[in-house]
Design an enzyme around this catalytic site. Sequence first.
Site, short mmCIF file in Angstrom:
data_model
loop_
_atom_site.label_atom_id
_atom_site.label_comp_id
_atom_site.label_asym_id
_atom_site.label_seq_id
_atom_site.Cartn_x
_atom_site.Cartn_y
_atom_site.Cartn_z
CG HIS A 96 -22.08 72.49 3.05
ND1 HIS A 96 -20.91 72.24 3.72
CD2 HIS A 96 -21.71 73.01 1.86
CE1 HIS A 96 -19.88 72.60 2.98
NE2 HIS A 96 -20.34 73.09 1.85
CG ASP A 98 -20.98 68.69 5.47
OD1 ASP A 98 -21.76 69.57 5.09
OD2 ASP A 98 -20.52 67.82 4.70
CG ASP A 129 -16.47 74.46 1.50
OD1 ASP A 129 -17.67 74.52 1.22
OD2 ASP A 129 -15.77 73.45 1.31
CD GLU A 163 -21.23 70.32 -0.50
OE1 GLU A 163 -21.06 70.49 -1.72
OE2 GLU A 163 -20.28 70.32 0.33
CD GLU A 164 -17.26 69.90 2.00
OE1 GLU A 164 -16.88 69.35 0.94
OE2 GLU A 164 -17.13 71.10 2.20
CG ASP A 191 -20.73 75.27 -1.20
OD1 ASP A 191 -19.72 75.78 -0.69
OD2 ASP A 191 -20.94 74.04 -1.23
CG HIS A 384 -12.10 70.99 0.27
ND1 HIS A 384 -12.46 69.85 -0.40
CD2 HIS A 384 -13.25 71.52 0.72
CE1 HIS A 384 -13.78 69.70 -0.35
NE2 HIS A 384 -14.28 70.72 0.32
#
Length: 408
Positions: A96, A98, A129, A163-164, A191, A384
Amino acid sequence: MISSHDFLKSNEREIVALETLLTSIPAIAPEGGGDGESKKADALEAWLRDKDFDKNGCTIERFEAPDSRVSAGVRPSLVVTIPGQDDSQRIWVMAHMDVVPVGDPKLWLTDPWQVVEKDGHLYGRGVEDNQQGLCSAAFAALYYIKNGLKPAHTVKLLFVADEENGSEYGAIWLIHNTSLFRKNDLVLIPDGGDSEGRTIEIAEKNLLWLKVHVMGKQTHGSRPDSGANACLAACALSLKLNGLEKIFDRRDPLFEPDYSTFQPTKREKNVDSINIIPGEDTFCMDCRILPCYKLADVLTEVDKCCCEVESQYGVKVEYTSPQKSESPATPTTAPVAQRLAAAIKKVHGIDAKFIGIGGGTVGAELRREGIDSVVWSTLDDQAHQPNEYCIIENLIKDAETLIEFFAN
């Protein structure tokens, strides 16, 4: 012909440069105060075309999910196709574009939007990520393109949006609005994983979020007899719901923890003063349930708990399910699981371990459609976090593993 390892080592600076480019373009969803992935997708598409991903039979396609909240009006995903010797079963790698917001900027030691390289690590928001998986996939495919090789099966790289924040404008939109996927496709999602690159995630616990609203009768703190304490009833109900762990009590060593969990989490404000017994109270539950159980059966027990509390405390209970998801596991014998395990063994020299997780990935969306998918990468689980990093050697090792994965 140059070996895959030598090719990747010779392109190490190019890999770092791609990470640097992608990090410099924040791709944050509107939910996080951002403007989506369009600018990042534009830059990535230009990079792919510059590297000949659109020549000699290879193609780049763009799919755009409408979203009026962003300035571009759409949330783009890119699909790169490298034709293989056999097109009857395709191999997908889904990463992903994003990223999440930086959080508290004071916790960062460097500019989160500018890659900093130190001691073999790359620091910046999104470098792990999920740009590690994205870059590893891109350079694994580039190995075939630059050496004039055809993978054993057609390879599809999917660089997806959203995705997030639940994939509504990414994987879910693509599943329901295109004919991209076939039932026998093999899908790898780079991921998640561990620092050795050993674990292959093949299953997820079923997810059930509850937002529970308890309605009683407000009264003075000295006169509980004249009201119905919604807070007291809510506390009792949260304990009853937590007690469902003893009803749905099977264990599965594939997961950690190996049991279903029913946990009270968020609680909303009720009254402004200590001496007011609240007439309304709202709390939330995060339930992660082993896939051997059906959510319909769980919700039947939830309803029983609500009825018991209504009867005992003289209140009314309503609830909604902000998130609800269940999916089958990918069998350990599935081709995608076995081929990936063989590639890990050959490149990393270790035996893969199949696991399940309590969190959610887009793998669940695919498994619900009957498409076997696995989640794997070699990483330190920096997702994150402030000062997020990836390890350059992991980028190279994962790309080398993908090259081997594509060869079989």
